[in-house]
Design a protein around this motif. Structure first.
Motif, PDB file in Angstrom:
ATOM      1  N   PHE A   1      41.401  53.020  42.148  1.00 48.42           N
ATOM      2  CA  PHE A   1      42.860  53.137  42.165  1.00 48.42           C
ATOM      3  C   PHE A   1      43.435  51.794  41.761  1.00 48.42           C
ATOM      4  O   PHE A   1      42.972  50.751  42.225  1.00 48.42           O
ATOM      5  CB  PHE A   1      43.329  53.523  43.576  1.00 48.42           C
ATOM      6  N   TYR A   2      44.438  51.827  40.891  1.00 45.16           N
ATOM      7  CA  TYR A   2      45.028  50.599  40.380  1.00 45.16           C
ATOM      8  C   TYR A   2      46.523  50.546  40.642  1.00 45.16           C
ATOM      9  O   TYR A   2      47.225  51.556  40.534  1.00 45.16           O
ATOM     10  CB  TYR A   2      44.816  50.496  38.869  1.00 45.16           C
ATOM     11  N   ALA A   3      47.001  49.344  40.931  1.00 48.79           N
ATOM     12  CA  ALA A   3      48.435  49.118  40.923  1.00 48.79           C
ATOM     13  C   ALA A   3      48.908  49.137  39.474  1.00 48.79           C
ATOM     14  O   ALA A   3      48.131  48.892  38.540  1.00 48.79           O
ATOM     15  CB  ALA A   3      48.759  47.779  41.567  1.00 48.79           C
ATOM     16  N   ASP A   4      50.194  49.411  39.275  1.00 50.71           N
ATOM     17  CA  ASP A   4      50.730  49.449  37.923  1.00 50.71           C
ATOM     18  C   ASP A   4      50.487  48.131  37.186  1.00 50.71           C
ATOM     19  O   ASP A   4      50.263  48.129  35.974  1.00 50.71           O
ATOM     20  CB  ASP A   4      52.228  49.755  37.960  1.00 50.71           C
ATOM     21  N   LEU A   5      50.523  47.026  37.901  1.00 53.11           N
ATOM     22  CA  LEU A   5      50.329  45.718  37.273  1.00 53.11           C
ATOM     23  C   LEU A   5      48.947  45.566  36.657  1.00 53.11           C
ATOM     24  O   LEU A   5      48.722  44.703  35.806  1.00 53.11           O
ATOM     25  CB  LEU A   5      50.579  44.605  38.287  1.00 53.11           C
ATOM     26  N   ALA A   6      48.006  46.379  37.109  1.00 54.58           N
ATOM     27  CA  ALA A   6      46.626  46.238  36.662  1.00 54.58           C
ATOM     28  C   ALA A   6      46.211  47.299  35.641  1.00 54.58           C
ATOM     29  O   ALA A   6      45.211  47.109  34.933  1.00 54.58           O
ATOM     30  CB  ALA A   6      45.694  46.312  37.863  1.00 54.58           C
ATOM     31  N   LYS A   7      46.924  48.367  35.571  1.00 51.11           N
ATOM     32  CA  LYS A   7      46.523  49.478  34.709  1.00 51.11           C
ATOM     33  C   LYS A   7      46.466  49.052  33.246  1.00 51.11           C
ATOM     34  O   LYS A   7      47.391  48.457  32.715  1.00 51.11           O
ATOM     35  CB  LYS A   7      47.495  50.642  34.878  1.00 51.11           C
ATOM     36  N   GLY A   8      45.348  49.352  32.622  1.00 52.35           N
ATOM     37  CA  GLY A   8      45.183  49.048  31.206  1.00 52.35           C
ATOM     38  C   GLY A   8      44.687  47.653  30.905  1.00 52.35           C
ATOM     39  O   GLY A   8      44.302  47.368  29.769  1.00 52.35           O
ATOM     40  N   ARG A   9      44.735  46.758  31.896  1.00 56.19           N
ATOM     41  CA  ARG A   9      44.270  45.388  31.671  1.00 56.19           C
ATOM     42  C   ARG A   9      43.110  44.993  32.569  1.00 56.19           C
ATOM     43  O   ARG A   9      42.253  44.202  32.166  1.00 56.19           O
ATOM     44  CB  ARG A   9      45.417  44.400  31.892  1.00 56.19           C
ATOM     45  N   PHE A  10      43.093  45.486  33.787  1.00 54.86           N
ATOM     46  CA  PHE A  10      42.067  45.120  34.763  1.00 54.86           C
ATOM     47  C   PHE A  10      41.128  46.299  34.989  1.00 54.86           C
ATOM     48  O   PHE A  10      41.529  47.463  34.902  1.00 54.86           O
ATOM     49  CB  PHE A  10      42.697  44.737  36.094  1.00 54.86           C
ATOM     50  N   ARG A  11      39.885  45.978  35.322  1.00 60.76           N
ATOM     51  CA  ARG A  11      38.917  47.017  35.658  1.00 60.76           C
ATOM     52  C   ARG A  11      38.124  46.586  36.878  1.00 60.76           C
ATOM     53  O   ARG A  11      37.521  45.514  36.889  1.00 60.76           O
ATOM     54  CB  ARG A  11      37.971  47.287  34.493  1.00 60.76           C
ATOM     55  N   ILE A  12      38.129  47.430  37.892  1.00 58.75           N
ATOM     56  CA  ILE A  12      37.380  47.160  39.115  1.00 58.75           C
ATOM     57  C   ILE A  12      36.063  47.911  39.072  1.00 58.75           C
ATOM     58  O   ILE A  12      35.984  49.032  38.557  1.00 58.75           O
ATOM     59  CB  ILE A  12      38.211  47.559  40.364  1.00 58.75           C
ATOM     60  N   SER A  13      35.021  47.279  39.582  1.00 64.74           N
ATOM     61  CA  SER A  13      33.715  47.925  39.625  1.00 64.74           C
ATOM     62  C   SER A  13      32.932  47.379  40.807  1.00 64.74           C
ATOM     63  O   SER A  13      33.342  46.414  41.447  1.00 64.74           O
ATOM     64  CB  SER A  13      32.951  47.684  38.313  1.00 64.74           C
ATOM     65  N   ARG A  14      31.800  48.014  41.086  1.00 65.84           N
ATOM     66  CA  ARG A  14      30.960  47.565  42.189  1.00 65.84           C
ATOM     67  C   ARG A  14      29.502  47.778  41.840  1.00 65.84           C
ATOM     68  O   ARG A  14      29.160  48.687  41.093  1.00 65.84           O
ATOM     69  CB  ARG A  14      31.320  48.293  43.482  1.00 65.84           C
ATOM     70  N   ASP A  15      28.668  46.937  42.413  1.00 66.59           N
ATOM     71  CA  ASP A  15      27.218  47.045  42.289  1.00 66.59           C
ATOM     72  C   ASP A  15      26.678  47.157  43.701  1.00 66.59           C
ATOM     73  O   ASP A  15      26.590  46.165  44.425  1.00 66.59           O
ATOM     74  CB  ASP A  15      26.661  45.811  41.575  1.00 66.59           C
TER      75      ASP A  15
END
Length: 122
Positions: free
Chosen positions: A58-72
């Motif tokens: 889930f992304y805040a609008d400020l992050a959509k299209g520019r940031f990507r969250i992931s986990r290992d």
């Protein structure tokens, strides 16, 4: 649960950074955690950036299209890839975790890491 954020630094407008958050937790508990990134600039309130569960993001609008969250899960680490950075992205970035996934994406985090500073020059 202990969280350690790293990867911040100074970057020019339009550049990229990848933040990491290593989580110290026993056994397979990490896999069930909901993990999030927040940020706080001087004189402002902390704001939600992005979160990841075992099954989604889930992304805040400020992050959509520019940031990507992931986990290992094997490495017990969460990442935030930040692209096309802007001066307004300058802030201390914090990672956080919670065990309850029924209380939404953006609130009620239980454990917090120290911040890692991101500075974007114009």
């Amino acid at each position: 649960v202990q969280l350690q954020a790293s990867g911040g630094g100074l970057v020019q407008t339009g550049g990229s950074l990848r933040l990491s958050c290593t989580v110290s937790v026993s056994g397979r508990t990490f896999e069930s955690l909901l993990l999030g990134w927040f940020r706080q600039a001087p004189g402002t309130e902390r704001e939600f950036v992005a979160a990841i569960s075992w099954s989604g993001t889930f992304y805040a609008d400020l992050a959509k299209g520019r940031f990507r969250i992931s986990r290992d899960n094997a490495a017990k680490t969460m990442y935030l890839q930040m692209n096309r950075l802007k001066p307004e992205d300058t802030a201390a970035y914090y990672c956080a975790s919670k065990s309850r996934t029924t209380t939404g994406w953006t609130m009620y985090y239980e454990y917090w890491g120290q911040g890692t500073q991101v500075t974007v020059s114009s």
